[in-house]
Design an enzyme around this catalytic site. Structure first.
Site, PDB file in Angstrom:
ATOM      1  N   SER A 172     -30.654   6.170  -4.069  1.00  0.00           N
ATOM      2  CA  SER A 172     -30.064   5.642  -5.297  1.00  0.00           C
ATOM      3  C   SER A 172     -28.810   4.902  -4.905  1.00  0.00           C
ATOM      4  CB  SER A 172     -29.720   6.790  -6.254  1.00  0.00           C
ATOM      5  OG  SER A 172     -28.913   6.336  -7.327  1.00  0.00           O
ATOM      6  N   TYR A 182     -25.869  15.210  -7.741  1.00  0.00           N
ATOM      7  CA  TYR A 182     -26.819  14.102  -7.590  1.00  0.00           C
ATOM      8  C   TYR A 182     -26.381  13.165  -6.466  1.00  0.00           C
ATOM      9  CZ  TYR A 182     -29.982  10.310  -8.888  1.00  0.00           C
ATOM     10  OH  TYR A 182     -30.968   9.337  -8.869  1.00  0.00           O
TER      11      TYR A 182
END
Length: 304
Positions: A142, A155
């Site tokens: 990401s 995350y």
């Protein structure tokens, strides 16, 4: 030959987190290129539906990436059915959380368990077969692997971890004919992102973003980029393409992000405290249907 495309026709592509979103889109797009896809996830009905879209050669397995045995069984069954595995798209992941000091530690640990350790397990199970076929590994990370925003500690840490793991793997297997890529995606229109947007605290953080940084991109853009990335056996797979600038400029971005994040924290923290009080036992729980499936899988295993 230089520039020659890696033909997906007849190749076996093993995809984790394939029930929804990016994983499902990758399955459909690689199948459309002639690949035989093996889908892994936690939602049988969704997996069966995606597999039906991918043609008669598609197979699926209900398996949890936090369970080494179940992932190994899915890999073994795929090899038995198709003779091997050519490409791994390690995509399974969840998101959730809030300020590190406020969110229950087990909630952050669950994100790391799935996103990072789950990816490690999938790669370890698939890599002997990919080496045998001189194939390709694509680890979905990401932009959060580089842009470490407040409220996304678990995350971002997990995505930075999978990026590092893939970067270590790349030189280890290059001489064996295997290439390793990392996917860096910004906001993508998936259930995961829509689930995050349902939280007021995350909406606040996103509202601070401007221009292209605030844009949510269609999942079809990821499908295009992933297919091209596999065919080129790319080191980086980017959505949007300008995310490459983030990778080159990461030291500067780290500092800017720290300054801007600190400015937003008092308001963000106040909302997060209120929201966490409302959520009670659900504080920090993974968002969206995929997150719910992961939570239910954990509950079943704990009571088995």
């Amino acid at each position: 030959m230089p520039g020659e495309r890696y033909d997906l026709t007849g190749k076996t592509v093993f995809i984790t987190g394939a029930a929804r979103g990016i994983g499902a889109e990758c399955a459909r797009r690689t199948a459309a290129k002639g690949a035989k896809v093996a889908l892994v996830g936690l939602e049988p009905d969704e997996l069966a539906s995606v597999a039906a879209e991918c043609g008669p050669d598609a197979i699926w397995f209900e398996a949890d990436v936090t369970d080494r045995e179940s992932i190994q069984e899915a890999v073994d069954a795929t090899v038995e059915r198709n003779g091997g595995i050519d490409v791994l798209i390690s995509n399974a992941g969840i998101a959730g959380g809030g300020p590190v000091r406020l969110v229950p530690g087990e909630a952050i640990e669950r994100i790391v368990e799935i996103n990072l350790l789950g990816s490690m397990r999938a790669i370890r199970a698939c890599i002997p077969h990919i080496v045998e076929r001189r194939g390709y590994v694509l680890q979905i990370a990401s932009v959060a692997a580089v842009v470490h925003s407040p409220g996304m500690g678990g995350y971002s840490a997990s995505k930075a971890g999978v990026e590092a793991y893939a970067n270590c793997l790349r030189p280890e297997v290059k001489h064996l004919g295997v290439d390793v890529g990392v996917g860096y995606f910004s906001w993508i229109d998936t259930d995961l992102v829509r689930g995050a947007d349902s939280r007021r605290s995350y909406r606040l953080l996103r509202s601070k973003l401007k221009g292209p940084l605030a844009t949510t991109f269609p999942v079809s853009d990821v499908g295009d980029a992933v297919v091209e990335g596999i065919e080129k056996r790319s080191r980086w797979v980017l959505v949007p393409r300008w995310a490459a600038a983030i990778l080159w400029l990461r030291p500067l971005i780290y500092r800017i992000n720290e300054i801007l994040g600190a400015r937003s924290m008092p308001e963000f923290e106040a909302i997060a405290i209120d929201e966490l009080g409302e959520l009670g036992d659900g504080a920090g729980r993974p968002v969206g249907p995929g997150g719910e499936a992961a939570t239910e899988s954990q509950r079943r295993r704990a009571t088995a």
